[in-house]
Write a protein that holds these residues in place. Sequence first.
Motif, PDB file in Angstrom:
ATOM      1  N   PHE A   1      41.054 -18.998   5.311  1.00  0.00           N
ATOM      2  CA  PHE A   1      40.092 -18.150   5.640  1.00  0.00           C
ATOM      3  C   PHE A   1      39.608 -17.629   4.234  1.00  0.00           C
ATOM      4  O   PHE A   1      40.470 -17.687   3.265  1.00  0.00           O
TER       5      PHE A   1
ATOM      6  N   LYS B   1      45.790 -11.268   9.510  1.00  0.00           N
ATOM      7  CA  LYS B   1      44.906 -10.830   8.652  1.00  0.00           C
ATOM      8  C   LYS B   1      44.427  -9.658   7.879  1.00  0.00           C
ATOM      9  O   LYS B   1      44.539  -8.865   7.609  1.00  0.00           O
TER      10      LYS B   1
ATOM     11  N   CYS C   1      38.358 -19.232  10.870  1.00  0.00           N
ATOM     12  CA  CYS C   1      39.269 -19.295  10.002  1.00  0.00           C
ATOM     13  C   CYS C   1      39.682 -20.803  10.007  1.00  0.00           C
ATOM     14  O   CYS C   1      38.950 -21.513  10.871  1.00  0.00           O
TER      15      CYS C   1
END
Length: 172
Positions: free
Chosen positions: A13, A118, A138
Amino acid sequence: MPSPGKQWFHITFGTLGSWLPGDPRGFRTKHEKIHSSGHHRAPPPPGEHAKLLRYSKQLRPDAVVIPKALLPVIGTAIIKHAEQHRYRVNALSIAPMHAHLLIELPRSETTAEVGKLKRRASFAIKDRMPGRVWAKGCGVKPINDKSHLVNTFNYILRHKEQGAWVWSFRDE
């Protein structure tokens, strides 16, 4: 290999604005409505989709770049979150504009779990870097066999040569 109901994945990501539609390294939009003729290893011809890139940069002029001092803070937060949820992590690299993770996750909840990772990473640096850090989505690549696992592990560790903060299960 993987625990029951789980699978090893290579997760990638990037930070917000780090890879825009029209990017000269190559790109694909959601559902591949528009994509370049190349990719990051074999880039498309110079100028391909230049108008789209200019438009994208008007919408997102500056990419988020994480200061080097915060890379270990983010990495540690991701590892702690994985440990709390009993996800095994083999390797992790955090660079100023992207991350790679070799992690064992539930097959049915992979992208949701990456979203949680995240968020945890963003929360860990919110006092020094408020606002949105990560781009949507991602990359999720299932690991097929032991050879694939080893190659991905080594690929992630090589990011240290490019200045990334790198961690592996061997560091414990």
